[in-house]
Design an enzyme around this catalytic site. Sequence first.
Site, mmCIF file in Angstrom:
data_model
loop_
_atom_site.group_PDB
_atom_site.id
_atom_site.type_symbol
_atom_site.label_atom_id
_atom_site.label_comp_id
_atom_site.label_asym_id
_atom_site.label_seq_id
_atom_site.Cartn_x
_atom_site.Cartn_y
_atom_site.Cartn_z
ATOM 1 N N GLU A 14 27.829 -3.445 -9.464
ATOM 2 C CA GLU A 14 26.727 -2.496 -9.318
ATOM 3 C C GLU A 14 25.371 -3.014 -9.802
ATOM 4 O O GLU A 14 24.811 -2.504 -10.788
ATOM 5 C CB GLU A 14 27.052 -1.197 -10.077
ATOM 6 N N GLU A 28 35.951 1.076 -7.094
ATOM 7 C CA GLU A 28 35.943 2.183 -8.053
ATOM 8 C C GLU A 28 35.817 3.490 -7.296
ATOM 9 O O GLU A 28 34.988 3.606 -6.390
ATOM 10 C CB GLU A 28 34.736 2.128 -9.016
HETATM 11 C C1 FCB Z 1 30.306 3.176 -12.565
HETATM 12 C C2 FCB Z 1 30.584 2.026 -13.499
HETATM 13 C C3 FCB Z 1 31.828 2.197 -14.332
HETATM 14 C C4 FCB Z 1 32.028 3.625 -14.792
HETATM 15 C C5 FCB Z 1 31.882 4.588 -13.634
HETATM 16 C C6 FCB Z 1 32.111 6.028 -13.999
HETATM 17 O O1 FCB Z 1 28.951 3.223 -12.306
HETATM 18 O O2 FCB Z 1 30.704 0.827 -12.788
HETATM 19 O O3 FCB Z 1 31.756 1.283 -15.399
HETATM 20 O O4 FCB Z 1 31.215 3.902 -15.839
HETATM 21 O O5 FCB Z 1 30.628 4.443 -13.053
#
Ligand code: FCB
Length: 453
Positions: free
Chosen positions: A163, A359
């Site tokens: 990110e 994620e």
């Molecule tokens: C993302 C991050 C991860 C976590 C989630 C909820 O932005 O990559 O580390 O904090 O959000």
Amino acid sequence: MNFPENFLCGAATASYQVEGAVDEGGRGASIWDTFSHTPGKIHHGDTGDIACDQYHHLEEDLDLMSELGLKAYRFSVAWPRIQPEGSGATNQKGIDYYRRLVDGLRQRSIEPMLTLYHWDLPQALEDRGGWTSRETSERFAEYTGIVYEALSGEVGFWITLNEPWVSAWMGYGLGLHAPGHKESAKALAATHHLLLGHGLAMERMRSAGDENQLGVTLNLHPARPSRDREADREAARRVDGQANRLYLDPLFRGEYPEDIFSYYEERDVDLSFVQDGDLEKISAAFDFLGINYYFRNTVRDASEEDLPEMPFADLGARPVIPHDAEKTAMGWPVEPEGLTEILVRIKEDYADVPLYVTENGRAVHDYIDPEGDVDDEERVSYLDAHFRAAHDAMEQGVDLRGYMVWSFLDNFEWAEGYSKRFGLVFVEYGTQRRVPKMSARWYSEVIRRNGLQ
Ligand code: FCB
């Protein structure tokens, strides 16, 4: 509803959020140590000093992953464990720790997916400018070379950055994350040096000439206007430009989005950090794109307003939470259709590359009930809906190859400290007891049948 054979279902964490042991094994300080120890920055004054103490609970956590049947584990390497000062000699104890982790995964037939940078920059590099400095891109490639040389034989999936939007804008633009700077110009420079670091790191890894899969992870959010008005549509276009295209365009096309660059140029931001040849490096082919998806950016025009420090304030756009949306404990709207949209968009607007959801998950106000259970039904229905949304995209021809739930464990949620729980497994922080939640059992079943009922 079934996933294709070999679909890689796993869970994710990140070094600073779970490891603890910040002063052990020769680890140096990171920007998150400094930031979390600065009063007022983190909810409740929490820090990652102990976190889930995975550093000392590694075997137990590996066994738990295996019990749950995870096929993959996405974790990150803490740069300051490998190079305590961000450059120079390798700290062998750091390598040894990750080798133990990777070997432990392999012994349990769990595929390691390694992220090289999930935000814990060595403080020594921040002291020399951090990601606003071009030197950091070069140091990142050097560090990548060390980790790759040590572990490329055991790790098949390599992610350079997690990110970059969050690193750059939350860390250098808004100051809500480490290192806490508040200047759009710095966020833009950081963006470029992160992407350049990715390009240089890819070059290093590619030169080894092996078969590993190399990629990068972006947080992507479809942007849309909150009302059917031209000014709001324009605001959404700017937000899409900063949050999505500022990263996708250079990576896939070797160019920065015109509209966003001229927007900042008109506001006298110096963009001279882009040098000849950088964009070729940034756009060198990668094997997969990792996508972290949580919600859509619904925004309205606010160019006439004096906005507080919040995402997209510098774009004159204000995020709006749709009234009808269910919200998570983070206050984020639940919008599974946005996942289908973003996956399809990559194929349609950019390229038909292999994708992984690296994620996805939600925070719930979890607790251990008197029976000793954590009944996180909201997380189960969230994940169910998002898996279906991902499946819809696959039915539209998207080459999605795996899905990492955020997160394996409850952990240090950055500025929110320990107040927000994202885990499939509950962590009772005072004792470090792990309690698999209802969602963990549900996910085991999903993995076992490689699909949803
Ligand atoms: C993302 C991050 C991860 C976590 C989630 C909820 O932005 O990559 O580390 O904090 O959000």
